[in-house]
Write an enzyme that holds these catalytic residues in place. Sequence first.
Site, PDB file in Angstrom:
ATOM      1  N   THR A 186      39.135  26.969  46.138  1.00  0.00           N
ATOM      2  CA  THR A 186      40.039  27.240  47.248  1.00  0.00           C
ATOM      3  C   THR A 186      39.367  26.844  48.554  1.00  0.00           C
ATOM      4  OG1 THR A 186      40.936  29.126  46.015  1.00  0.00           O
ATOM      5  CG2 THR A 186      41.458  29.037  48.349  1.00  0.00           C
ATOM      6  N   ASP A 196      46.297  32.060  37.063  1.00  0.00           N
ATOM      7  CA  ASP A 196      46.447  33.151  38.031  1.00  0.00           C
ATOM      8  C   ASP A 196      47.516  34.141  37.575  1.00  0.00           C
ATOM      9  OD1 ASP A 196      44.529  33.000  39.924  1.00  0.00           O
ATOM     10  OD2 ASP A 196      45.774  32.175  41.511  1.00  0.00           O
ATOM     11  N   GLY A 229      38.004  32.282  48.357  1.00  0.00           N
ATOM     12  CA  GLY A 229      37.197  33.321  47.722  1.00  0.00           C
ATOM     13  C   GLY A 229      37.870  34.128  46.645  1.00  0.00           C
ATOM     14  N   GLY A 230      38.977  33.640  46.058  1.00  0.00           N
ATOM     15  CA  GLY A 230      39.608  34.380  44.975  1.00  0.00           C
ATOM     16  C   GLY A 230      40.116  35.733  45.431  1.00  0.00           C
TER      17      GLY A 230
END
Length: 582
Positions: A401, A442, A488-489
């Site tokens: 990301t 996801d 950063g998830g």
Amino acid sequence: MAVQLWRGLGALGFIAALAVSGGALSQTLAPSPEAPTGRTAKPISSATRDMVAAANPLAAQAGREILAAGGSAVDAAVAVQLVLNLVEPQSSGIGGGAFMVLWDGTTMTTLDGREIAPAAAKPERFLGADGKPMKFYDAVIGGRSVGVPGTVRLLETAHKRWGKLPWRQVIEPAATLAENGFTISPRLNGLLTQEKYLQNDPVARAYFYDADGKPKAVGTVLKNPAFAKTLRTLAEKGADGFYSGEIAEDIVASVTGHPTNPGDMTLDDLKAYKVEERPAVCGPYRTFKVCGMGPPSSGQVAVQQILGILQETDMAALKPGPDAVHWIAEAGRLAYADRALYLADPAFVNVPVKGLTDPGYLKSRAALVDPAKSMGKAKPGEPPFQKTYLWGASEGIEFGTSHMSIVDRNGNAVSMTTTIEDGFGARLMTKSGFLLNNELTDFSFATVEDGKPVANRVEAGKRPRSSMAPTIVLDEGNKLYAVVGSPGGSLIINYVAKTLVGLLDWKLDPQVAADLPNAGSRNGPTELEAGTEAAEWKAGLEAKGHEVKLIDQNSGIHAILVTPAGLVGGADSRREGVAIGN
């Protein structure tokens, strides 16, 4: 000296100088890949007219040159994203998706360019033959995990409404860079060295690796004529040249032709893709108005819940340290508990955004925080305005990301978080020169939890839940104040909340706020950033009953602050990004 060089060269001149220098500037700016939490602080960046903060110097410079040519924040965003596809391919690109938040001086608009599950997708997509969830990388690697990409349509949609320069002009910097090549940075080389799966794809192996199987060395000039051709097609045909024709056929062939884990995307899936304009999620914090992307992203809702809970205490008086982290972590527990239960694609689940961000509800949640003791595991609340909900488990972690923050000369702003999910996505590279996402991981792999259907389960045409939280802050006069975001998830929520506390409560400049140690909770242990001064707070938090873990937290915050004297920017020193302007 680096800033002087950027300001003295045009975009192509900067690229050429960097290639000739063997990547010296990039080497100076990039942290060691072996120590992702260690960093040398970057200088504060300032500008009087406009600014770009992005994850790579070449991408930021491309955006800066578009702004210098009279382009809008959206024009710059197109240029930045397409260059990032080249120089930071592990994190984002046209094979993925993005969320864009835009302020035009009067209106806050959010555009959802999130990937979509193909029409053939079913809830059991990530269950093995035994009915149990697959191992993460068994699901990721190959075509099964690839969602219909949204980034190209998002960029075109935004450019048609807010672009000032011709579409072809904002694409040109990336097309030229793809043809002429760029030097491999230490960060990209380090990530390729650590990567286990990418070279199993023959196209990616030929592009990123030498004949002996080792990643191409730092300073190697990497050219991508296939991507240059793709960009020329987009310049001529617009987004339709991506969602139909040769590029679309290449995407489908790559997805369905994987030898061990094929997907089921079709040309009709690509043709049907649409960007959704959604209501901005805005809420108060102190004297400010904080706005961002709503569902299917959980990011802004959770950030506003954290801020709403923190509003009940004097964070300015606490300053960075264990007492402040105690409040941030407890607020995080409550926000992540609600996130797990209520957040998913609003086309499939009735998400009670109004209730989750209701000031009265957040005041009641804040009352659960004991200043002297951690609550441990938090339970989801019962927000008002709730109609129905389904159970929702957490999605996978987004390592692939990126983020950009941009302000143009007219005060328009873009905060855009962009992703291909895991690092290097599905480890599938098209012959058209770009990597494909693994965004479908996801979704929750399980279809039922505690006897209830999972809100974030796979369904045809559905967008997976995200943690991305591109954010724009307005002051009490409804004027632009700050533009913030991070990769950063699922940690994105805590990264953005920390930065906002730094900017709004502690009145730090953006560089210092970005570089603050990361700390918080995702409704599990209180997580402190290893290798930083946060480790010294461990004992103080344990004294309050926290279970504490020290973990690497490789944020990539990009923030711009509007001041009476001009723009001040910061780019997280943990990564190789920069903030530059005119």
